[in-house]
Design an enzyme around this catalytic site. Structure first.
Site, PDB file in Angstrom:
ATOM      1  N   LYS A  95       0.806  -1.224   0.000  1.00  0.00           N
ATOM      2  CA  LYS A  95       0.000   0.000   0.000  1.00  0.00           C
ATOM      3  C   LYS A  95       0.838   1.273   0.000  1.00  0.00           C
ATOM      4  O   LYS A  95       0.420   2.300  -0.524  1.00  0.00           O
ATOM      5  CB  LYS A  95      -0.961  -0.001   1.191  1.00  0.00           C
ATOM      6  CG  LYS A  95      -2.159  -0.923   0.977  1.00  0.00           C
ATOM      7  CD  LYS A  95      -3.316  -0.562   1.886  1.00  0.00           C
ATOM      8  CE  LYS A  95      -4.534  -1.399   1.544  1.00  0.00           C
ATOM      9  NZ  LYS A  95      -4.344  -2.816   1.941  1.00  0.00           N
ATOM     10  N   GLU A 117     -10.320   7.300   4.476  1.00  0.00           N
ATOM     11  CA  GLU A 117     -10.955   6.398   5.433  1.00  0.00           C
ATOM     12  C   GLU A 117     -10.070   5.166   5.541  1.00  0.00           C
ATOM     13  O   GLU A 117      -9.196   4.922   4.693  1.00  0.00           O
ATOM     14  CB  GLU A 117     -12.344   5.972   4.944  1.00  0.00           C
ATOM     15  CG  GLU A 117     -12.338   4.984   3.778  1.00  0.00           C
ATOM     16  CD  GLU A 117     -11.961   5.614   2.447  1.00  0.00           C
ATOM     17  OE1 GLU A 117     -12.086   6.848   2.325  1.00  0.00           O
ATOM     18  OE2 GLU A 117     -11.522   4.864   1.546  1.00  0.00           O
ATOM     19  N   SER A 383       1.457  -9.847  -0.963  1.00  0.00           N
ATOM     20  CA  SER A 383       1.180  -8.414  -0.830  1.00  0.00           C
ATOM     21  C   SER A 383       1.564  -7.820   0.514  1.00  0.00           C
ATOM     22  O   SER A 383       1.859  -6.634   0.608  1.00  0.00           O
ATOM     23  CB  SER A 383      -0.299  -8.151  -1.119  1.00  0.00           C
ATOM     24  OG  SER A 383      -1.120  -8.981  -0.306  1.00  0.00           O
TER      25      SER A 383
HETATM   26  C1  LIG Z   1      -5.245  -3.870   1.575  1.00  0.00           C
HETATM   27  C2  LIG Z   1      -4.541  -5.120   1.299  1.00  0.00           C
HETATM   28  C3  LIG Z   1      -4.911  -5.956   0.225  1.00  0.00           C
HETATM   29  C4  LIG Z   1      -6.106  -5.698  -0.655  1.00  0.00           C
HETATM   30  O1  LIG Z   1      -6.045  -4.552  -1.424  1.00  0.00           O
HETATM   31  P1  LIG Z   1      -5.844  -4.599  -3.011  1.00  0.00           P
HETATM   32  O2  LIG Z   1      -6.221  -3.236  -3.448  1.00  0.00           O
HETATM   33  O3  LIG Z   1      -6.733  -5.652  -3.559  1.00  0.00           O
HETATM   34  O4  LIG Z   1      -4.426  -4.904  -3.262  1.00  0.00           O
HETATM   35  C5  LIG Z   1      -4.163  -7.096  -0.008  1.00  0.00           C
HETATM   36  N1  LIG Z   1      -3.107  -7.415   0.770  1.00  0.00           N
HETATM   37  C6  LIG Z   1      -2.725  -6.650   1.813  1.00  0.00           C
HETATM   38  C7  LIG Z   1      -1.560  -7.087   2.629  1.00  0.00           C
HETATM   39  C8  LIG Z   1      -3.421  -5.477   2.117  1.00  0.00           C
HETATM   40  O5  LIG Z   1      -3.046  -4.718   3.148  1.00  0.00           O
END
Ligand SMILES: *Cc1c(COP(=O)(O)O)cnc(C)c1O
Length: 405
Positions: A95, A117, A383
């Site tokens: 993010k 938010e 992610s």
């Molecule tokens: C917020 C988040 C997501 C989901 O958000 P996307 O916009 O689909 O990428 C996925 N993995 C993690 C670790 C997150 O914090």
């Protein structure tokens, strides 16, 4: 020569095929146009690009590596599974890639206040980090229920200097937090930058956030070729709003031989309210300022959703994903709460990486299909890291002592 995919979409009105656009209340038409103009002006200018690259290298710790998950690959049998380690990006997830970009754009626009938010607090923490870096004010709206549940992230945001605004009306969760942050933004759109947390919302956010995330896919393509000597056969990522997936996919959209896979949460069942599998169960509609596929109740309002991973429980998906599905460029799958939890345990025990529950959905899908793809390669976006989830998982399901792959 044909234009590359990324340069072809969206069109100048922010449409990916029939999805996307900007459906705005009148007071926001001007401010969104201003953001779009600023993004167009700066995003390809060398000083902006250089500053963002400097931040990525020296503040975020990019490039993040690729890891060959040898143990899990051997245990699953079949495909070789590789992980793009966004969990090693500063703040522990992808993010920050777009939050730093959005904050930098705000700086170039002469705006000194960021507003957003947050649900589980992940976007709030990333944005508060960006605000601290740039010396900006930051206001995060968060439902009282989430404030209670996600205490460590509330503490992080406050330590980073952000103001956390508790939202006390309605269900007191993400939906109300959106309304509250939106109302605050409408009040002073000229000196505030509303930083959307994924490839959702009105144009230009889906394209802007995607482009800030392409660094993930561009790095990964080069790294994978260097490591393996060819492109991956399959590339996969979990999909909430869809930005970590778009970031990784971006590196491979012009490679016809690479199959792209998005993984959504199937939660606990297939009734409305038990999952957030928009691509499987959703229908075309319009909400939060854009047209996409969404889970709707009988009145066309956003349906209740559920996932073990709070970053995935969104009743819609970025318009570009809806488009990529409509042209069969990406295949969308689901993973249940149970499968994601097992993948969480497997990654922790056998790879030494505790993944975010969101990312565990992508791993769960790969672990499921690996046996049917002997000798092929799968590159997944890991992610985020799972530190935020360990207390909840341990208290609710235990430490996985009995889990064996
Ligand atoms: C917020 C988040 C997501 C989901 O958000 P996307 O916009 O689909 O990428 C996925 N993995 C993690 C670790 C997150 O914090």
């Amino acid at each position: 020569m044909n234009k590359s995919y990324l340069k072809s979409y969206p069109d100048e009105n922010g449409y990916f095929g029939e999805y996307g656009g900007a459906f705005l209340p009148p007071p926001l038409v001007g401010p969104m146009a201003k953001i779009e103009a600023a993004y167009k002006k700066y995003s390809r200018a060398a000083d902006f690009v250089n500053e963002l690259n400097y931040i990525r290298k020296h503040f975020q710790g990019r490039p993040t590596p690729i890891h060959y998950a040898r143990n899990i690959s051997e245990k699953c049998g079949g495909a070789h599974i590789y992980l793009k380690r966004e969990d090693l990006n500063h703040t522990g997830a992808h993010k920050l890639n777009h939050c730093m970009g959005e904050a930098l754009l705000a700086k170039y626009m002469g705006i000194n206040k960021l507003i957003a938010e947050t649900g589980a607090g992940q976007h709030g923490v990333a944005l508060a980090t960006a605000a601290a870096y740039f010396g900006m004010e930051c206001e995060i709206h968060m439902g009282e229920v989430d404030i209670e549940k996600e205490h460590p992230n509330v503490v992080r945001m406050k330590l980073l200097g952000a103001t956390v605004v508790p939202v006390s009306f309605g269900g007191r969760t993400l939906k109300e937090a959106v309304d509250s942050a939106f109302a605050a933004y409408v009040d002073s759109p000229d000196d505030t930058f509303y930083a959307i947390g994924s490839v959702v919302g009105p144009h230009p956010f889906p394209v802007m956030v995607r482009n800030f995330q392409t660094v993930v896919g561009f790095e990964a393509r080069e790294q994978f070729i260097e490591m393996v000597g060819e492109l991956p056969d399959h590339v996969g990522a979990c999909v909430g709003g869809g930005c970590n997936a778009m970031g990784l996919f971006a590196g491979f959209l012009d490679d016809d031989g690479v199959k792209l896979h998005g993984v959504e949460p199937h939660g606990t069942g297939n009734e409305l309210g038990q999952h957030a599998a928009t691509m499987t169960y959703g229908t075309d509609g319009e909400m939060h300022g854009f047209k996409s596929i969404m889970l709707q109740d009988e009145n066309g309002d956003p349906a209740p959703v559920h996932s073990l991973a709070s970053g995935l429980d969104y009743p819609s998906v970025g318009p570009e994903h809806a488009f990529l599905k409509s042209i069969d460029k990406v295949e969308y799958h689901t993973a249940s709460d149970k499968a994601a939890l097992d993948a969480f345990y497997a990654m922790s025990r056998y790879e030494g990486i505790i993944p975010a529950l969101e990312s565990a959905h992508a791993v769960a899908w790969a672990m499921d299909v690996a046996k049917d793809m002997p000798g092929q390669t799968i590159l997944l976006n890991l992610s985020g890291r799972g530190d935020k989830d360990i207390d909840y998982v341990a208290a609710t399901f235990g430490h996985g002592e009995d889990y064996r792959l």
